[in-house]
Motif scaffolding. Sequence first.
Motif, mmCIF file in Angstrom:
data_model
loop_
_atom_site.group_PDB
_atom_site.id
_atom_site.type_symbol
_atom_site.label_atom_id
_atom_site.label_comp_id
_atom_site.label_asym_id
_atom_site.label_seq_id
_atom_site.Cartn_x
_atom_site.Cartn_y
_atom_site.Cartn_z
ATOM 1 N N ILE A 15 -77.251 30.349 -46.918
ATOM 2 C CA ILE A 15 -76.012 30.952 -47.383
ATOM 3 C C ILE A 15 -75.815 30.532 -48.834
ATOM 4 C CG2 ILE A 15 -73.486 30.995 -47.098
ATOM 5 C CD1 ILE A 15 -75.057 32.285 -44.759
ATOM 6 N N ALA A 21 -65.168 26.730 -48.280
ATOM 7 C CA ALA A 21 -65.167 27.527 -47.043
ATOM 8 C C ALA A 21 -66.540 28.144 -46.797
ATOM 9 C CB ALA A 21 -64.096 28.607 -47.105
ATOM 10 N N ASP A 22 -67.222 28.561 -47.855
ATOM 11 C CA ASP A 22 -68.573 29.106 -47.707
ATOM 12 C C ASP A 22 -69.524 28.043 -47.165
ATOM 13 O OD1 ASP A 22 -67.750 31.562 -48.810
ATOM 14 O OD2 ASP A 22 -68.281 30.925 -50.842
ATOM 15 N N ASP A 24 -68.677 25.315 -45.437
ATOM 16 C CA ASP A 24 -68.286 25.029 -44.050
ATOM 17 C C ASP A 24 -68.787 26.107 -43.096
ATOM 18 O OD1 ASP A 24 -66.986 22.746 -44.923
ATOM 19 O OD2 ASP A 24 -64.979 23.648 -44.846
ATOM 20 N N CYS A 25 -68.664 27.356 -43.492
ATOM 21 C CA CYS A 25 -69.109 28.469 -42.650
ATOM 22 C C CYS A 25 -70.614 28.384 -42.400
ATOM 23 C CB CYS A 25 -68.750 29.791 -43.309
ATOM 24 S SG CYS A 25 -69.325 31.224 -42.379
ATOM 25 N N GLY A 26 -71.376 28.194 -43.458
ATOM 26 C CA GLY A 26 -72.825 28.098 -43.308
ATOM 27 C C GLY A 26 -73.228 26.961 -42.396
ATOM 28 N N ALA A 28 -71.401 25.450 -40.156
ATOM 29 C CA ALA A 28 -70.900 25.662 -38.794
ATOM 30 C C ALA A 28 -71.880 26.480 -37.959
ATOM 31 C CB ALA A 28 -69.541 26.352 -38.829
ATOM 32 N N HIS A 29 -72.679 27.296 -38.635
ATOM 33 C CA HIS A 29 -73.644 28.143 -37.936
ATOM 34 C C HIS A 29 -75.072 27.614 -38.039
ATOM 35 C CE1 HIS A 29 -70.697 31.121 -36.889
ATOM 36 N NE2 HIS A 29 -70.184 30.960 -38.094
#
Length: 70
Positions: A15, A21-22, A24-26, A28-29
């Motif tokens: 990512i 937030a970017d 954290d999102c990456g 998290a997955h």
Amino acid sequence: MLFRSGEFQASQIVIVGDTPADVDCGHAHGARVIAVATGGYSEAQLRATGADVVVPDLTAWPSAWAALQV
């Protein structure tokens, strides 16, 4: 080109984003994250999020990509 679900492992996905937030999102997955300090966050702020690689801008793309290949 379209890909079907399950063709990639999360660790094969990278990512690229410019916010915490970017990152954290990456993460998290299960993806790896290159954070780019071109938005409202500094390199230090993005590094503090635990991004896998932090660069000042995308002119540093070759070195950022190389860092993930280790």
